[in-house]
Design a protein around this motif. Sequence first.
Motif, mmCIF file in Angstrom:
data_model
loop_
_atom_site.group_PDB
_atom_site.id
_atom_site.type_symbol
_atom_site.label_atom_id
_atom_site.label_comp_id
_atom_site.label_asym_id
_atom_site.label_seq_id
_atom_site.Cartn_x
_atom_site.Cartn_y
_atom_site.Cartn_z
ATOM 1 N N TYR A 3 1.317 3.119 5.913
ATOM 2 C CA TYR A 3 1.146 4.543 5.633
ATOM 3 C C TYR A 3 0.136 4.802 4.512
ATOM 4 N N GLY A 4 -0.514 3.747 4.028
ATOM 5 C CA GLY A 4 -1.547 3.922 3.017
ATOM 6 C C GLY A 4 -0.968 3.993 1.613
ATOM 7 N N PRO A 5 -1.847 4.253 0.637
ATOM 8 C CA PRO A 5 -3.203 4.785 0.803
ATOM 9 C C PRO A 5 -4.293 3.745 1.004
ATOM 10 N N GLY A 6 -3.997 2.451 0.771
ATOM 11 C CA GLY A 6 -5.036 1.433 0.861
ATOM 12 C C GLY A 6 -4.778 0.449 1.984
ATOM 13 N N THR A 7 -5.802 -0.375 2.268
ATOM 14 C CA THR A 7 -5.665 -1.436 3.260
ATOM 15 C C THR A 7 -4.824 -2.564 2.684
ATOM 16 N N VAL A 8 -3.866 -3.041 3.452
ATOM 17 C CA VAL A 8 -2.969 -4.105 3.009
ATOM 18 C C VAL A 8 -3.229 -5.351 3.846
ATOM 19 N N THR A 9 -3.356 -6.486 3.172
ATOM 20 C CA THR A 9 -3.551 -7.766 3.854
ATOM 21 C C THR A 9 -2.288 -8.600 3.723
ATOM 22 N N LEU A 10 -1.753 -9.040 4.859
ATOM 23 C CA LEU A 10 -0.560 -9.882 4.882
ATOM 24 C C LEU A 10 -0.990 -11.343 4.914
ATOM 25 N N THR A 11 -0.381 -12.151 4.062
ATOM 26 C CA THR A 11 -0.789 -13.557 3.938
ATOM 27 C C THR A 11 0.301 -14.539 4.336
ATOM 28 N N ASN A 12 1.531 -14.055 4.494
ATOM 29 C CA ASN A 12 2.624 -14.982 4.770
ATOM 30 C C ASN A 12 3.738 -14.264 5.523
ATOM 31 N N PHE A 70 -3.046 -14.089 8.293
ATOM 32 C CA PHE A 70 -4.076 -13.241 7.679
ATOM 33 C C PHE A 70 -4.239 -12.018 8.575
ATOM 34 N N VAL A 71 -3.502 -10.971 8.221
ATOM 35 C CA VAL A 71 -3.516 -9.733 9.000
ATOM 36 C C VAL A 71 -3.798 -8.573 8.051
#
Length: 249
Positions: A177-186, A202-203
């Motif tokens: 839902y934001g506000p920023g881009t989130v990177t999933l690592t695990n 890495f999503v």
Amino acid sequence: MQMSLPHTDVSPEPHQPRPPLRHRSYVFIALFAATLTLATGWLSSTISYSPAGVISQGYGFPFAWKVIDASCPPPCIQANGTFYDWFAFAGDLLFFIAITYLIVLYSLRKRQALRTVLESRKLLGLLALLVIALAAGNYAYDSVYGTGNHWTGYGILELDHYSFQNANLLTLWIRNYGPGTVTLTNLSITDGSGAQAVFPIFVSIDPNTMGSIAENTTGQGLRLTQSGVYRAAVVTSRNSQITFTVTWT
């Protein structure tokens, strides 16, 4: 006895055309319009709230040319992120130029003496200094909240839906839902007994979009069974962990 006066041919004086605006008048119009446009940088004209709890306040008139994203209303020190829309700024500037031009044109038709005031070097100099001060003041005020996008890595993640396609294969659809881009690592999947399967991933999920993760636990010895309840935990690039509960029904 009749007396006749000599006939004289009196023709009306030709209409004197209105003198056009001189270049200093145009300078005054541009500076005055820029002053009004920059001054609206402190005029809140729009406000919206995102599901992530972020407040977006737009400043400017008639178009919002500055937007501040904040976790609480200004002057909250946690606010973060100021964005400028230069097309909207140009639209506001042209709007005020048109209005100022019409007012100056009408005023000079009534009082030509006003031209001397509008075109004085002192007034134009003061307006130029005012434009510089307003521009610097806007930027100084905005810098408290940070200019540009400082929300990268910050977002509110929720599990939209999930599915068990077959034995030991789990797919998660996660919404940001934001506000920023989130990177999933695990990603870790844990059953009720504590047995766990861990996967490096890495999503990246942009704001207001959804990302999917699919992992098979067979290679790590974790067996997913029907009616089982599992904890699926994802870790972000900022080392923040979010845990969801999933059930194979």
